[in-house]
Design a protein around this motif. Sequence first.
Motif, PDB file in Angstrom:
ATOM      1  N   ILE A   1       0.825  -1.200   0.000  1.00 33.01           N
ATOM      2  CA  ILE A   1       0.000   0.000   0.000  1.00 33.01           C
ATOM      3  C   ILE A   1       0.862   1.254   0.000  1.00 33.01           C
ATOM      4  O   ILE A   1       0.529   2.250  -0.638  1.00 33.01           O
ATOM      5  CB  ILE A   1      -0.918   0.015   1.252  1.00 33.01           C
ATOM      6  CG1 ILE A   1      -1.650  -1.330   1.406  1.00 33.01           C
ATOM      7  CG2 ILE A   1      -1.886   1.182   1.195  1.00 33.01           C
ATOM      8  CD1 ILE A   1      -2.482  -1.739   0.222  1.00 33.01           C
ATOM      9  N   ALA A   2       1.974   1.189   0.731  1.00 29.42           N
ATOM     10  CA  ALA A   2       2.778   2.392   0.961  1.00 29.42           C
ATOM     11  C   ALA A   2       4.261   2.103   0.777  1.00 29.42           C
ATOM     12  O   ALA A   2       5.050   2.235   1.720  1.00 29.42           O
ATOM     13  CB  ALA A   2       2.494   2.927   2.361  1.00 29.42           C
ATOM     14  N   PRO A   3       4.683   1.718  -0.429  1.00 29.72           N
ATOM     15  CA  PRO A   3       6.104   1.391  -0.624  1.00 29.72           C
ATOM     16  C   PRO A   3       7.030   2.583  -0.436  1.00 29.72           C
ATOM     17  O   PRO A   3       8.121   2.447   0.132  1.00 29.72           O
ATOM     18  CB  PRO A   3       6.145   0.860  -2.064  1.00 29.72           C
ATOM     19  CG  PRO A   3       4.944   1.460  -2.736  1.00 29.72           C
ATOM     20  CD  PRO A   3       3.899   1.534  -1.669  1.00 29.72           C
ATOM     21  N   ARG A   4       6.625   3.750  -0.888  1.00 30.63           N
ATOM     22  CA  ARG A   4       7.492   4.926  -0.759  1.00 30.63           C
ATOM     23  C   ARG A   4       7.629   5.347   0.708  1.00 30.63           C
ATOM     24  O   ARG A   4       8.706   5.770   1.146  1.00 30.63           O
ATOM     25  CB  ARG A   4       6.960   6.074  -1.615  1.00 30.63           C
ATOM     26  CG  ARG A   4       7.031   5.794  -3.119  1.00 30.63           C
ATOM     27  CD  ARG A   4       6.419   6.918  -3.935  1.00 30.63           C
ATOM     28  NE  ARG A   4       6.494   6.630  -5.362  1.00 30.63           N
ATOM     29  CZ  ARG A   4       5.614   5.886  -6.027  1.00 30.63           C
ATOM     30  NH1 ARG A   4       4.567   5.350  -5.384  1.00 30.63           N
ATOM     31  NH2 ARG A   4       5.745   5.662  -7.319  1.00 30.63           N
ATOM     32  N   LEU A   5       6.548   5.223   1.449  1.00 29.82           N
ATOM     33  CA  LEU A   5       6.595   5.504   2.878  1.00 29.82           C
ATOM     34  C   LEU A   5       7.595   4.585   3.575  1.00 29.82           C
ATOM     35  O   LEU A   5       8.443   5.045   4.357  1.00 29.82           O
ATOM     36  CB  LEU A   5       5.198   5.332   3.486  1.00 29.82           C
ATOM     37  CG  LEU A   5       5.086   5.347   5.014  1.00 29.82           C
ATOM     38  CD1 LEU A   5       5.536   6.694   5.577  1.00 29.82           C
ATOM     39  CD2 LEU A   5       3.653   5.027   5.446  1.00 29.82           C
TER      40      LEU A   5
END
Length: 304
Positions: free
Chosen positions: A217-221
Amino acid sequence: MNPDIHGLWPALLLPMDASGALDTPRAIAHAQRMLQAGCDGVTLFGTTGEGPAFTMAERKALLESLLGAGVRADQVVVTTTTLALDDAIELGRHASRLGVHRQMLMPPFFFNQPKDAGIVEAVSQVVRGIGDDRLKLLLYHFPAMSTFGFSHAAIAELVKRHPGQVVGVKDSSGDLAHSLALAKAFPQLAILVGAEPHVAPVMCEGGSGSINGLANIAPRLMKRVMSAPAQVAPADAQLILDLLQLLSILPGMPFVGVYKAMLAEQTGDNAWLHMRAPLSPLDNTELQSVRSGYRAITGALSQL
Protein backbone atom coordinates in the motif's frame (compact mmCIF):
# COMPACT_ATOMS: atom_id res chain seq x y z
CA MET A 1 24.15 -3.73 4.32
CA ASN A 2 24.02 -7.51 4.27
CA PRO A 3 25.18 -8.62 0.80
CA ASP A 4 22.83 -11.62 0.68
CA ILE A 5 19.63 -9.60 0.97
CA HIS A 6 18.74 -6.16 2.27
CA GLY A 7 16.14 -3.47 1.75
CA LEU A 8 12.39 -3.60 1.14
CA TRP A 9 10.78 -6.72 -0.36
CA PRO A 10 6.96 -6.42 -0.12
CA ALA A 11 5.09 -9.56 0.82
CA LEU A 12 3.23 -9.34 -2.45
CA LEU A 13 -0.57 -9.36 -2.41
CA LEU A 14 -1.86 -11.61 -5.18
CA PRO A 15 -5.03 -10.83 -7.16
CA MET A 16 -7.74 -13.36 -7.97
CA ASP A 17 -10.66 -13.34 -10.33
CA ALA A 18 -14.21 -13.88 -9.08
CA SER A 19 -13.77 -17.66 -9.19
CA GLY A 20 -10.63 -17.53 -7.05
CA ALA A 21 -8.24 -18.19 -9.92
CA LEU A 22 -4.91 -16.36 -9.89
CA ASP A 23 -4.95 -13.20 -12.03
CA THR A 24 -1.48 -13.30 -13.52
CA PRO A 25 -1.54 -10.01 -15.50
CA ARG A 26 -2.63 -8.04 -12.43
CA ALA A 27 -0.03 -9.80 -10.29
CA ILE A 28 2.74 -8.87 -12.71
CA ALA A 29 1.53 -5.27 -12.93
CA HIS A 30 1.46 -5.02 -9.13
CA ALA A 31 4.99 -6.41 -8.82
CA GLN A 32 6.21 -3.93 -11.41
CA ARG A 33 4.55 -1.05 -9.51
CA MET A 34 6.40 -2.08 -6.37
CA LEU A 35 9.73 -2.06 -8.18
CA GLN A 36 8.98 1.26 -9.87
CA ALA A 37 8.22 2.71 -6.43
CA GLY A 38 11.75 1.86 -5.30
CA CYS A 39 11.38 -1.52 -3.66
CA ASP A 40 14.48 -3.70 -3.82
CA GLY A 41 12.44 -6.72 -4.84
CA VAL A 42 9.22 -8.61 -4.15
CA THR A 43 8.36 -11.69 -2.12
CA LEU A 44 6.07 -14.26 -3.69
CA PHE A 45 3.68 -16.66 -1.97
CA GLY A 46 4.15 -15.56 1.62
CA THR A 47 1.32 -15.36 4.10
CA THR A 48 0.12 -11.97 2.84
CA GLY A 49 0.12 -13.46 -0.66
CA GLU A 50 -2.08 -16.39 0.44
CA GLY A 51 0.82 -18.58 -0.69
CA PRO A 52 -0.05 -21.97 0.82
CA ALA A 53 -3.48 -21.81 -0.90
CA PHE A 54 -1.87 -22.08 -4.35
CA THR A 55 -0.96 -25.28 -6.13
CA MET A 56 2.55 -26.21 -7.14
CA ALA A 57 1.68 -25.57 -10.79
CA GLU A 58 0.27 -22.10 -10.03
CA ARG A 59 3.32 -21.13 -8.03
CA LYS A 60 5.73 -22.25 -10.73
CA ALA A 61 3.72 -20.60 -13.49
CA LEU A 62 3.52 -17.20 -11.78
CA LEU A 63 7.25 -17.15 -11.10
CA GLU A 64 7.96 -17.99 -14.73
CA SER A 65 5.52 -15.33 -15.93
CA LEU A 66 7.00 -12.70 -13.63
CA LEU A 67 10.50 -13.34 -14.93
CA GLY A 68 9.19 -13.48 -18.48
CA ALA A 69 7.72 -10.00 -18.00
CA GLY A 70 11.14 -8.57 -17.21
CA VAL A 71 11.41 -8.80 -13.43
CA ARG A 72 14.96 -9.94 -12.70
CA ALA A 73 15.61 -13.16 -10.84
CA ASP A 74 17.60 -11.25 -8.21
CA GLN A 75 14.52 -9.08 -7.53
CA VAL A 76 12.46 -12.00 -6.24
CA VAL A 77 12.24 -13.92 -2.99
CA VAL A 78 10.12 -17.01 -3.53
CA THR A 79 8.45 -18.65 -0.55
CA THR A 80 8.61 -22.44 -0.79
CA THR A 81 6.56 -23.35 2.29
CA THR A 82 4.49 -26.48 1.71
CA LEU A 83 3.08 -29.30 3.82
CA ALA A 84 5.32 -31.92 2.19
CA LEU A 85 9.07 -31.46 2.17
CA ASP A 86 9.44 -32.98 -1.29
CA ASP A 87 7.12 -30.28 -2.63
CA ALA A 88 9.24 -27.58 -1.00
CA ILE A 89 12.31 -29.15 -2.58
CA GLU A 90 10.62 -29.21 -6.00
CA LEU A 91 9.65 -25.54 -5.72
CA GLY A 92 13.14 -24.66 -4.56
CA ARG A 93 14.79 -26.52 -7.42
CA HIS A 94 12.43 -24.88 -9.91
CA ALA A 95 13.27 -21.42 -8.60
CA SER A 96 16.99 -22.16 -8.56
CA ARG A 97 16.90 -23.34 -12.17
CA LEU A 98 15.39 -19.96 -13.05
CA GLY A 99 18.13 -18.14 -11.16
CA VAL A 100 15.93 -17.25 -8.17
CA HIS A 101 18.26 -18.17 -5.32
CA ARG A 102 16.66 -16.04 -2.63
CA GLN A 103 14.07 -18.29 -1.05
CA MET A 104 12.07 -18.31 2.19
CA LEU A 105 10.89 -21.37 4.08
CA MET A 106 8.64 -22.16 7.00
CA PRO A 107 8.81 -25.87 7.87
CA PRO A 108 5.55 -27.87 7.65
CA PHE A 109 3.22 -26.74 10.42
CA PHE A 110 0.46 -29.33 10.62
CA PHE A 111 1.97 -30.75 13.86
CA ASN A 112 2.01 -28.37 16.82
CA GLN A 113 5.25 -27.52 18.56
CA PRO A 114 7.76 -29.91 16.95
CA LYS A 115 11.13 -30.17 18.64
CA ASP A 116 14.11 -28.16 17.46
CA ALA A 117 15.67 -31.34 16.10
CA GLY A 118 12.72 -31.90 13.78
CA ILE A 119 12.64 -28.27 12.62
CA VAL A 120 16.36 -28.34 11.87
CA GLU A 121 16.10 -31.62 10.01
CA ALA A 122 13.16 -30.38 7.93
CA VAL A 123 15.10 -27.34 6.76
CA SER A 124 18.24 -29.39 6.19
CA GLN A 125 16.38 -31.87 4.02
CA VAL A 126 15.11 -29.02 1.86
CA VAL A 127 18.54 -27.42 1.53
CA ARG A 128 20.16 -30.74 0.65
CA GLY A 129 17.34 -31.61 -1.72
CA ILE A 130 17.63 -28.36 -3.64
CA GLY A 131 21.34 -29.04 -3.92
CA ASP A 132 22.41 -25.57 -5.06
CA ASP A 133 25.39 -23.86 -3.46
CA ARG A 134 23.96 -20.53 -4.65
CA LEU A 135 20.84 -20.92 -2.47
CA LYS A 136 20.20 -17.97 -0.13
CA LEU A 137 17.57 -19.24 2.30
CA LEU A 138 15.62 -17.13 4.78
CA LEU A 139 14.12 -18.94 7.77
CA TYR A 140 10.50 -17.84 8.10
CA HIS A 141 9.79 -17.28 11.81
CA PHE A 142 6.03 -16.82 12.33
CA PRO A 143 4.97 -18.63 15.52
CA ALA A 144 1.44 -17.21 15.49
CA MET A 145 0.90 -19.05 12.20
CA SER A 146 3.01 -22.16 12.63
CA THR A 147 2.75 -22.70 16.45
CA PHE A 148 6.54 -22.87 16.57
CA GLY A 149 9.50 -20.72 15.74
CA PHE A 150 13.21 -20.92 15.12
CA SER A 151 15.09 -20.87 18.40
CA HIS A 152 18.55 -19.33 18.53
CA ALA A 153 19.95 -22.84 18.91
CA ALA A 154 18.12 -24.06 15.79
CA ILE A 155 19.29 -21.06 13.77
CA ALA A 156 22.89 -21.56 14.88
CA GLU A 157 22.77 -25.24 13.98
CA LEU A 158 21.33 -24.54 10.52
CA VAL A 159 23.97 -21.90 9.82
CA LYS A 160 26.63 -24.40 10.93
CA ARG A 161 25.23 -27.13 8.69
CA HIS A 162 24.64 -24.90 5.67
CA PRO A 163 27.07 -21.96 5.72
CA GLY A 164 26.44 -19.49 2.94
CA GLN A 165 23.07 -21.07 2.15
CA VAL A 166 21.06 -20.27 5.30
CA VAL A 167 21.58 -16.53 5.23
CA GLY A 168 18.89 -14.92 7.34
CA VAL A 169 15.62 -14.85 9.24
CA LYS A 170 12.34 -13.24 8.30
CA ASP A 171 10.93 -12.39 11.72
CA SER A 172 7.14 -12.17 11.77
CA SER A 173 6.89 -12.58 15.54
CA GLY A 174 5.70 -8.99 15.97
CA ASP A 175 7.95 -8.85 19.05
CA LEU A 176 10.50 -6.02 18.93
CA ALA A 177 12.63 -7.54 21.69
CA HIS A 178 12.82 -10.79 19.74
CA SER A 179 13.87 -9.03 16.54
CA LEU A 180 16.52 -6.99 18.34
CA ALA A 181 17.85 -10.13 20.00
CA LEU A 182 18.17 -11.83 16.60
CA ALA A 183 20.11 -8.89 15.20
CA LYS A 184 22.44 -8.94 18.19
CA ALA A 185 22.93 -12.72 18.27
CA PHE A 186 23.43 -13.18 14.52
CA PRO A 187 25.17 -10.12 13.09
CA GLN A 188 26.34 -12.19 10.12
CA LEU A 189 22.74 -12.97 9.08
CA ALA A 190 20.16 -10.86 7.29
CA ILE A 191 17.38 -10.11 9.77
CA LEU A 192 14.28 -8.87 7.95
CA VAL A 193 11.37 -7.70 10.08
CA GLY A 194 7.70 -8.14 9.28
CA ALA A 195 6.22 -5.67 11.80
CA GLU A 196 6.39 -2.28 10.12
CA PRO A 197 6.86 -0.11 13.27
CA HIS A 198 9.85 -2.28 14.25
CA VAL A 199 11.75 -1.96 10.99
CA ALA A 200 13.64 1.24 11.83
CA PRO A 201 14.73 0.29 15.37
CA VAL A 202 15.93 -3.13 14.23
CA MET A 203 17.83 -1.64 11.29
CA CYS A 204 19.55 0.72 13.74
CA GLU A 205 20.84 -2.40 15.53
CA GLY A 206 22.04 -4.17 12.40
CA GLY A 207 18.85 -5.44 10.79
CA SER A 208 18.86 -5.76 7.00
CA GLY A 209 15.40 -4.52 6.08
CA SER A 210 11.86 -5.79 5.80
CA ILE A 211 9.41 -8.13 4.13
CA ASN A 212 6.02 -6.73 5.08
CA GLY A 213 2.43 -6.32 3.97
CA LEU A 214 2.01 -2.56 4.29
CA ALA A 215 4.59 -2.03 1.54
CA ASN A 216 1.91 -3.15 -0.94
CA ILE A 217 0.00 0.00 0.00
CA ALA A 218 2.78 2.39 0.96
CA PRO A 219 6.10 1.39 -0.62
CA ARG A 220 7.49 4.93 -0.76
CA LEU A 221 6.59 5.50 2.88
CA MET A 222 8.44 2.35 3.94
CA LYS A 223 11.44 3.23 1.78
CA ARG A 224 11.65 6.68 3.38
CA VAL A 225 11.67 5.12 6.83
CA MET A 226 14.33 2.61 5.84
CA SER A 227 16.55 5.16 4.13
CA ALA A 228 17.15 6.96 7.43
CA PRO A 229 16.08 4.59 10.22
CA ALA A 230 17.71 6.68 12.94
CA GLN A 231 15.86 9.82 11.83
CA VAL A 232 12.33 8.73 10.95
CA ALA A 233 10.05 11.70 10.49
CA PRO A 234 7.35 11.71 13.20
CA ALA A 235 4.68 12.19 10.53
CA ASP A 236 5.85 9.04 8.72
CA ALA A 237 5.94 7.00 11.92
CA GLN A 238 2.39 8.12 12.74
CA LEU A 239 1.17 7.40 9.21
CA ILE A 240 2.38 3.81 9.51
CA LEU A 241 0.52 3.38 12.79
CA ASP A 242 -2.64 4.96 11.39
CA LEU A 243 -2.66 2.68 8.35
CA LEU A 244 -2.03 -0.41 10.47
CA GLN A 245 -4.95 0.50 12.72
CA LEU A 246 -7.26 -0.19 9.78
CA LEU A 247 -6.39 -3.88 10.15
CA SER A 248 -8.48 -3.97 13.33
CA ILE A 249 -10.98 -1.17 12.72
CA LEU A 250 -13.64 -3.89 13.13
CA PRO A 251 -13.03 -7.21 14.92
CA GLY A 252 -12.32 -10.46 13.14
CA MET A 253 -11.30 -9.18 9.72
CA PRO A 254 -8.61 -11.15 7.85
CA PHE A 255 -5.61 -8.84 7.49
CA VAL A 256 -5.13 -9.93 3.86
CA GLY A 257 -8.65 -8.79 3.08
CA VAL A 258 -8.04 -5.41 4.70
CA TYR A 259 -4.88 -4.85 2.68
CA LYS A 260 -6.73 -5.83 -0.48
CA ALA A 261 -9.54 -3.40 0.38
CA MET A 262 -6.99 -0.61 0.84
CA LEU A 263 -5.37 -1.45 -2.47
CA ALA A 264 -8.76 -1.50 -4.21
CA GLU A 265 -9.51 1.94 -2.78
CA GLN A 266 -6.09 3.24 -3.73
CA THR A 267 -6.12 1.93 -7.31
CA GLY A 268 -9.83 2.12 -8.05
CA ASP A 269 -9.69 -1.55 -9.05
CA ASN A 270 -12.27 -3.66 -7.21
CA ALA A 271 -10.83 -6.86 -8.63
CA TRP A 272 -8.45 -6.67 -5.66
CA LEU A 273 -11.32 -7.52 -3.34
CA HIS A 274 -11.37 -11.18 -4.36
CA MET A 275 -9.87 -13.77 -2.01
CA ARG A 276 -9.13 -17.47 -2.27
CA ALA A 277 -11.07 -19.78 0.03
CA PRO A 278 -10.95 -20.44 2.92
CA LEU A 279 -10.47 -16.68 3.24
CA SER A 280 -13.51 -14.69 2.21
CA PRO A 281 -13.94 -11.09 1.06
CA LEU A 282 -14.84 -8.43 3.59
CA ASP A 283 -18.57 -7.95 4.01
CA ASN A 284 -20.07 -4.61 3.01
CA THR A 285 -19.86 -3.08 6.49
CA GLU A 286 -16.22 -4.10 6.86
CA LEU A 287 -15.35 -2.93 3.37
CA GLN A 288 -16.92 0.49 3.78
CA SER A 289 -15.23 0.94 7.17
CA VAL A 290 -11.82 0.20 5.67
CA ARG A 291 -12.41 2.36 2.60
CA SER A 292 -13.62 5.38 4.57
CA GLY A 293 -10.84 4.94 7.12
CA TYR A 294 -8.24 4.80 4.38
CA ARG A 295 -9.59 7.95 2.75
CA ALA A 296 -9.63 9.77 6.08
CA ILE A 297 -5.99 8.89 6.74
CA THR A 298 -4.51 9.52 3.33
CA GLY A 299 -6.62 12.40 2.02
CA ALA A 300 -4.66 13.98 -0.80
CA LEU A 301 -1.41 12.17 0.02
CA SER A 302 0.36 10.84 -3.07
CA GLN A 303 3.66 9.64 -1.61
CA LEU A 304 2.60 6.37 -0.04
